[in-house]
Design a protein around this motif. Structure first.
Motif, PDB file in Angstrom:
ATOM      1  N   THR A 318       0.744  -1.120   0.063  1.00  0.00           N
ATOM      2  CA  THR A 318       0.121   0.160  -0.103  1.00  0.00           C
ATOM      3  C   THR A 318       0.932   1.276   0.038  1.00  0.00           C
ATOM      4  N   ASN A 319       2.183   1.139  -0.391  1.00  0.00           N
ATOM      5  CA  ASN A 319       3.070   2.312  -0.125  1.00  0.00           C
ATOM      6  C   ASN A 319       3.082   3.092   1.134  1.00  0.00           C
ATOM      7  N   THR A 320       2.912   2.381   2.259  1.00  0.00           N
ATOM      8  CA  THR A 320       2.624   3.132   3.227  1.00  0.00           C
ATOM      9  C   THR A 320       3.916   2.878   4.277  1.00  0.00           C
ATOM     10  N   CYS A 321       5.237   2.410   3.872  1.00  0.00           N
ATOM     11  CA  CYS A 321       6.169   2.091   4.889  1.00  0.00           C
ATOM     12  C   CYS A 321       6.866   3.411   5.103  1.00  0.00           C
ATOM     13  N   ALA A 322       7.378   3.364   6.429  1.00  0.00           N
ATOM     14  CA  ALA A 322       7.803   4.533   6.952  1.00  0.00           C
ATOM     15  C   ALA A 322       8.888   5.178   5.908  1.00  0.00           C
ATOM     16  N   GLY A 323       8.964   6.243   5.560  1.00  0.00           N
ATOM     17  CA  GLY A 323       9.787   6.660   4.895  1.00  0.00           C
ATOM     18  C   GLY A 323       9.844   6.540   3.319  1.00  0.00           C
ATOM     19  N   GLY A 324       8.958   5.878   3.050  1.00  0.00           N
ATOM     20  CA  GLY A 324       8.781   5.088   1.848  1.00  0.00           C
ATOM     21  C   GLY A 324       9.577   4.198   1.229  1.00  0.00           C
ATOM     22  N   HIS A 325      10.084   3.633   2.278  1.00  0.00           N
ATOM     23  CA  HIS A 325      11.015   2.422   2.095  1.00  0.00           C
ATOM     24  C   HIS A 325      10.176   1.158   1.754  1.00  0.00           C
ATOM     25  N   GLU A 326      10.987   0.048   1.629  1.00  0.00           N
ATOM     26  CA  GLU A 326      10.558  -1.278   1.257  1.00  0.00           C
ATOM     27  C   GLU A 326       9.762  -1.991   2.550  1.00  0.00           C
ATOM     28  N   CYS A 327      10.377  -1.709   3.591  1.00  0.00           N
ATOM     29  CA  CYS A 327       9.660  -2.054   5.046  1.00  0.00           C
ATOM     30  C   CYS A 327       9.968  -0.895   6.143  1.00  0.00           C
ATOM     31  N   ASN A 328       8.983  -0.777   7.037  1.00  0.00           N
ATOM     32  CA  ASN A 328       8.954   0.209   8.125  1.00  0.00           C
ATOM     33  C   ASN A 328      10.622   0.173   8.637  1.00  0.00           C
ATOM     34  N   CYS A 329      10.957  -1.149   8.769  1.00  0.00           N
ATOM     35  CA  CYS A 329      12.317  -1.243   9.575  1.00  0.00           C
ATOM     36  C   CYS A 329      13.564  -0.507   8.798  1.00  0.00           C
ATOM     37  N   ASP A 330      13.206  -0.453   7.803  1.00  0.00           N
ATOM     38  CA  ASP A 330      14.221   0.239   6.567  1.00  0.00           C
ATOM     39  C   ASP A 330      14.527   1.684   7.094  1.00  0.00           C
ATOM     40  N   MET A 331      13.491   2.282   7.792  1.00  0.00           N
ATOM     41  CA  MET A 331      13.777   3.720   8.370  1.00  0.00           C
ATOM     42  C   MET A 331      14.910   3.584   9.046  1.00  0.00           C
ATOM     43  N   ASN A 332      15.413   2.597   9.737  1.00  0.00           N
ATOM     44  CA  ASN A 332      16.836   2.468  10.342  1.00  0.00           C
ATOM     45  C   ASN A 332      17.197   3.690  11.107  1.00  0.00           C
ATOM     46  N   ASP A 333      16.254   4.040  11.921  1.00  0.00           N
ATOM     47  CA  ASP A 333      16.358   5.300  12.700  1.00  0.00           C
ATOM     48  C   ASP A 333      16.366   5.284  14.266  1.00  0.00           C
ATOM     49  N   LEU A 334      16.788   4.037  14.786  1.00  0.00           N
ATOM     50  CA  LEU A 334      16.896   3.685  16.257  1.00  0.00           C
ATOM     51  C   LEU A 334      15.704   4.367  17.004  1.00  0.00           C
ATOM     52  N   THR A 335      14.359   4.008  16.279  1.00  0.00           N
ATOM     53  CA  THR A 335      13.003   4.270  16.706  1.00  0.00           C
ATOM     54  C   THR A 335      12.214   2.802  16.771  1.00  0.00           C
ATOM     55  N   TRP A 336      11.643   2.429  18.024  1.00  0.00           N
ATOM     56  CA  TRP A 336      10.943   0.983  17.771  1.00  0.00           C
ATOM     57  C   TRP A 336      10.197   1.091  16.543  1.00  0.00           C
ATOM     58  N   ARG A 337      10.091   0.287  15.553  1.00  0.00           N
ATOM     59  CA  ARG A 337       9.212   0.069  14.404  1.00  0.00           C
ATOM     60  C   ARG A 337       8.942  -1.345  14.365  1.00  0.00           C
ATOM     61  N   GLN A 338       8.035  -1.683  13.509  1.00  0.00           N
ATOM     62  CA  GLN A 338       7.923  -3.164  13.225  1.00  0.00           C
ATOM     63  C   GLN A 338       7.191  -3.663  11.871  1.00  0.00           C
ATOM     64  N   ASP A 339       7.600  -4.605  11.448  1.00  0.00           N
ATOM     65  CA  ASP A 339       6.936  -5.072  10.348  1.00  0.00           C
ATOM     66  C   ASP A 339       6.302  -6.375  10.459  1.00  0.00           C
ATOM     67  N   GLU A 340       4.993  -6.808  10.139  1.00  0.00           N
ATOM     68  CA  GLU A 340       4.578  -8.061  10.302  1.00  0.00           C
ATOM     69  C   GLU A 340       3.504  -8.666   9.310  1.00  0.00           C
ATOM     70  N   GLY A 341       3.166  -9.778   9.127  1.00  0.00           N
ATOM     71  CA  GLY A 341       2.463 -10.303   8.333  1.00  0.00           C
ATOM     72  C   GLY A 341       2.238 -11.810   8.090  1.00  0.00           C
ATOM     73  N   TYR A 342       1.459 -12.262   7.286  1.00  0.00           N
ATOM     74  CA  TYR A 342       1.408 -13.789   7.077  1.00  0.00           C
ATOM     75  C   TYR A 342       2.119 -14.038   5.587  1.00  0.00           C
ATOM     76  N   ILE A 343       2.638 -15.300   5.691  1.00  0.00           N
ATOM     77  CA  ILE A 343       3.053 -16.039   4.552  1.00  0.00           C
ATOM     78  C   ILE A 343       1.754 -16.979   4.159  1.00  0.00           C
ATOM     79  N   THR A 344       1.177 -16.723   2.901  1.00  0.00           N
ATOM     80  CA  THR A 344       0.159 -17.575   2.436  1.00  0.00           C
ATOM     81  C   THR A 344       0.520 -18.597   1.334  1.00  0.00           C
ATOM     82  N   ASP A 345       1.842 -18.429   0.754  1.00  0.00           N
ATOM     83  CA  ASP A 345       1.976 -19.278  -0.324  1.00  0.00           C
ATOM     84  C   ASP A 345       2.320 -20.778   0.392  1.00  0.00           C
ATOM     85  N   VAL A 346       1.471 -21.725   0.158  1.00  0.00           N
ATOM     86  CA  VAL A 346       1.497 -23.095   0.590  1.00  0.00           C
ATOM     87  C   VAL A 346       2.825 -23.760  -0.045  1.00  0.00           C
ATOM     88  N   SER A 347       3.093 -23.331  -1.385  1.00  0.00           N
ATOM     89  CA  SER A 347       4.306 -23.833  -1.771  1.00  0.00           C
ATOM     90  C   SER A 347       5.478 -23.487  -1.037  1.00  0.00           C
TER      91      SER A 347
END
Ligand SMILES: *[C@@H]1O[C@H](CO)[C@@H](O)[C@H](O)[C@H]1NC(C)=O
Ligand SMILES: *[C@@H]1O[C@H](CO)[C@@H](O)[C@H](O)[C@H]1NC(C)=O
Ligand SMILES: *[C@@H]1O[C@H](CO)[C@@H](O)[C@H](O)[C@H]1NC(C)=O
Ligand SMILES: *[C@@H]1O[C@H](CO)[C@@H](O)[C@H](O)[C@H]1NC(C)=O
Ligand SMILES: *[C@@H]1O[C@H](CO)[C@@H](O)[C@H](O)[C@H]1NC(C)=O
Length: 377
Positions: A318-347
């Motif tokens: 949804t293009n909503t990662c902090a700082g427009g990065h690939e992941c919220n954690c990529d912000m890399n700014d010594l602030t607590w951040r998080q990325d989470e979700g489910y893997i749904t590809d059974v293969s």
């Protein structure tokens, strides 16, 4: 001077090895978890009575191989601890002895006249540096001992495998044990309580029946398979990309797990990464610092919740990662951040390994949580 903790550890292990104590030991440990989901499965009238939520804090080193039985792992661990405890005792005794000699020489020196004292000084220096060398020898030995002691935490986790192995044995002894192919079938047959149920997912002749946790409340019911990384775990001190390697050991064999997945309609696995200055994507052509490994040993280029084609994390969709990065954690700014979700590809399921990095510099750290494999079943 140095405590010999392994003596205590070995006693605990002996208890674990005596099968009669297994359940008691597991229960005691479970009680000490306090407030955490109750771990372990105790069989009463061949019914499993509490939920298994496995995992541990600390390192990801494990003793033994995936194919080893629990007892093989325990025996290996016990032998390692024994060897280690003897080594530690030998080295620290040597250290204590030399320290004693130094003290004796010191007090002898004090009672001598100045000239003799001056002459003996170099000798004392030699003894002290020999003692320093012994201390240096002792340091890695103690570190290794600490690692082994952490390993003991894994013992609890293997208990679930023991339970499953025991369930298999019970099954052989008691041919009348009921077994159905899915949680839904158990429910259709009048079992509406969440709990551990025995499934033979592919009928007679295929993989052996095994226990799963059936959530009968959800619709359709879901079957969960746990593993030895079930708790929120810290990762710190691993700077190089993917240098913290966490293998994931499931409560059932990979064949049983894939049979369950191919007999279920939807399967998923949850993952959360809480980061403090620990990025996931290093940017540019640097690749990833943190990733997961699929069932077939593939290094996965998207994080759980992310789009396999787009890469990155759930927020990237949804293009909503902090700082427009690939992941919220990529912000890399010594602030607590998080990325989470489910893997749904059974293969690609389940996650067989987690690789972490970028936690080696000051203030950098992270926590990860990997859920069980959950299938609509
Ligand atoms: C330490 O001293 C004790 C008694 O003083 C002795 O029995 C032992 O062999 C010594 N150990 C080492 C490693 O030097
Ligand atoms: C032994 O170690 C101590 C503290 O680590 C140090 O101050 C001392 O200089 C060392 N002595 C020798 C002779 O190496
Ligand atoms: C069972 O599933 C329901 C619906 O998805 C969920 O709300 C509940 O927390 C689950 N129960 C357990 C014990 O996980
Ligand atoms: C699972 O296996 C059982 C027995 O082999 C079969 O009846 C059922 O249709 C299968 N379910 C799915 C979703 O494949
Ligand atoms: C996954 O990445 C690791 C570390 O970079 C590498 O050693 C390994 O060979 C890779 N595996 C595959 C299957 O590409």
């Amino acid at each position: 001077m140095f405590r010999h903790k392994p003596t205590v550890s070995l006693l605990i292990l002996h208890c674990f090895l005596a099968v009669g104590y297994v359940t008691v030991a597991a229960k005691a440990d479970v009680d000490s978890l306090q407030g955490k989901p109750i771990a372990g499965c105790s069989f009463e009238d061949s019914q499993c009575v509490y939920h298994v939520n496995l995992g541990h804090h600390g390192t990801c080193d494990t003793t033994g191989k995936d194919g080893d039985t629990v007892l093989m792992k325990l025996v290996k661990l016990q032998n390692m601890l024994l060897e280690q405890s003897l080594l530690t005792q030998a080295v620290s005794m040597k250290y204590d002895n030399v320290t004693m000699v130094i003290q004796k020489i010191r007090s002898a020196l004090n009672s001598l006249d100045a000239v003799t004292r001056h002459e003996l000084q170099p000798l004392l220096q030699t003894v002290i540096s020999a003692n320093n060398a012994t201390r240096a020898e002792l340091a890695p030995v103690l570190t290794r001992l600490q690692t082994l002691e952490k390993e003991q935490g894994n013992v609890l986790l293997w208990l679930n495998r023991i339970e499953n192995e025991r369930a298999q044995l019970l099954l052989k002894v008691d041919a009348s044990s009921k077994v159905y192919s899915s949680c839904s079938e158990w429910k259709r047959n009048g079992h509406h309580q969440d709990g551990h149920y025995l499934l033979d997912v592919d009928g007679k002749g295929g993989v052996q029946a095994f226990y799963v946790w059936c959530n009968m409340t959800s619709s359709p019911p879901t079957a969960s398979i746990g593993h030895d990384r079930g708790l929120r775990t810290k990762t710190v001190g691993y700077e190089k990309v993917g240098s913290h390697i966490c293998k994931v050991l499931y409560d059932v064999t990979m064949r049983q797990l894939t049979a369950l997945m191919s007999n279920s309609s939807n399967c998923k696995q949850y993952f959360k990464y809480e980061c403090h200055g620990a990025l996931i994507n290093t940017g540019g052509s640097g690749g990833q610092s943190t990733w997961w490994v699929s069932r077939d040993g593939e290094n996965m280029t998207y994080l759980p919740g992310g789009d396999p084609k787009l890469g990155g994390c759930a927020c990237k969709r949804t293009n909503t990662c902090a700082g427009g990065h690939e992941c919220n954690c990529d912000m890399n700014d010594l602030t607590w951040r998080q990325d989470e979700g489910y893997i749904t590809d059974v293969s690609k399921l389940p996650v067989t390994e987690l690789r972490f990095g970028d936690t080696g510099n000051a203030g950098e750290q992270a926590y990860f949580t990997l859920g069980p494999v959950e299938c609509e079943n």
